[in-house]
Design a protein around this motif. Structure first.
Motif, mmCIF file in Angstrom:
data_model
loop_
_atom_site.group_PDB
_atom_site.id
_atom_site.type_symbol
_atom_site.label_atom_id
_atom_site.label_comp_id
_atom_site.label_asym_id
_atom_site.label_seq_id
_atom_site.Cartn_x
_atom_site.Cartn_y
_atom_site.Cartn_z
ATOM 1 N N CYS A 132 -9.616 14.284 26.824
ATOM 2 C CA CYS A 132 -10.027 15.608 26.379
ATOM 3 C C CYS A 132 -9.426 15.971 25.023
ATOM 4 O O CYS A 132 -10.052 15.761 23.989
ATOM 5 N N ALA A 133 -8.211 16.511 24.995
ATOM 6 C CA ALA A 133 -7.651 17.062 23.748
ATOM 7 C C ALA A 133 -7.597 16.032 22.618
ATOM 8 O O ALA A 133 -7.976 16.325 21.481
ATOM 9 N N SER A 165 -9.276 20.595 29.968
ATOM 10 C CA SER A 165 -9.978 20.046 31.132
ATOM 11 C C SER A 165 -9.251 20.394 32.425
ATOM 12 O O SER A 165 -9.805 20.287 33.511
ATOM 13 N N GLN A 166 -7.990 20.833 32.295
ATOM 14 C CA GLN A 166 -7.225 21.260 33.477
ATOM 15 C C GLN A 166 -7.409 22.744 33.775
ATOM 16 O O GLN A 166 -6.878 23.257 34.756
ATOM 17 N N ALA A 167 -8.132 23.443 32.902
ATOM 18 C CA ALA A 167 -8.275 24.895 33.070
ATOM 19 C C ALA A 167 -9.076 25.223 34.329
ATOM 20 O O ALA A 167 -10.059 24.565 34.643
ATOM 21 N N GLN A 168 -8.621 26.231 35.040
ATOM 22 C CA GLN A 168 -9.277 26.681 36.270
ATOM 23 C C GLN A 168 -9.889 28.045 36.023
ATOM 24 O O GLN A 168 -9.570 28.690 35.036
ATOM 25 N N GLY A 169 -10.724 28.487 36.962
ATOM 26 C CA GLY A 169 -11.204 29.861 36.870
ATOM 27 C C GLY A 169 -12.668 29.941 36.476
ATOM 28 O O GLY A 169 -13.360 28.930 36.425
ATOM 29 N N VAL A 222 -12.688 29.125 31.301
ATOM 30 C CA VAL A 222 -12.602 27.702 30.981
ATOM 31 C C VAL A 222 -13.108 27.464 29.555
ATOM 32 O O VAL A 222 -12.472 26.774 28.756
ATOM 33 N N GLN A 223 -14.235 28.070 29.233
ATOM 34 C CA GLN A 223 -14.816 27.938 27.892
ATOM 35 C C GLN A 223 -13.825 28.394 26.824
ATOM 36 O O GLN A 223 -13.670 27.748 25.788
#
Length: 156
Positions: free
Chosen positions: A20-21, A113-117, A122-123
């Protein structure tokens, strides 16, 4: 005018999974179209490239759909990279450059990519990482080669 290897600055973005990053950073670096800068990315333990990152970058006009995550062991001529950017402390501890002339930069970067919710949350995690990396990479490029070194390009 063909550049010899010595004229090119090689910059490697290194994180945990190259999913990802670090992929976002590589795409951003290459989108600058600096003739003398070569950007690549790798991970300590590669995992498949994050599909949301692919979609997010497509929305920015950057296509990484063909990218594959690479382990650092597969980076050829690793000792020719002048700059290695690490995205977290674990990676910093794990990466032992073979030569002392390598400059290591610490850019603490959260992995969206680890963001939740909810989608919007997330965006905005992707957007935040994108904006942070874009600013850092532009500053780095200007510090290394100034801004006289660009291909003609259309800024988005």
């Amino acid at each position: 005018s063909k550049h010899t290897g010595a004229d090119v600055f090689r910059i490697l973005f290194l994180d945990d999974h190259n999913s990802c990053a670090s992929q976002v950073a590589e795409a951003l670096g290459n989108s600058l179209r600096r003739l003398r800068l070569f950007f690549s990315s790798a991970g300590l333990e590669p995992q498949p490239v994050d599909s949301r990152a692919v979609q997010f970058l497509a929305g920015k006009g950057l296509d990484i759909s063909g990218h594959v995550a690479k382990p650092i062991q597969e980076i050829s001529n690793l000792d020719q990279y002048q700059v290695v950017v690490v995205f977290n402390n674990e990676v910093r501890q794990a990466f032992k450059p073979a030569k002392t002339k390598t400059v290591i930069l610490d850019w603490p970067t959260s992995d969206p990519s680890q963001a939740q919710g909810p989608d919007q949350q997330v965006q905005s995690a992707y957007e935040e990482t994108f904006q942070y990396l874009r600013a850092q990479i532009r500053d780095l490029a200007d510090a290394i080669v100034g801004n006289a070194d660009t291909h003609p390009t259309n800024e988005r």
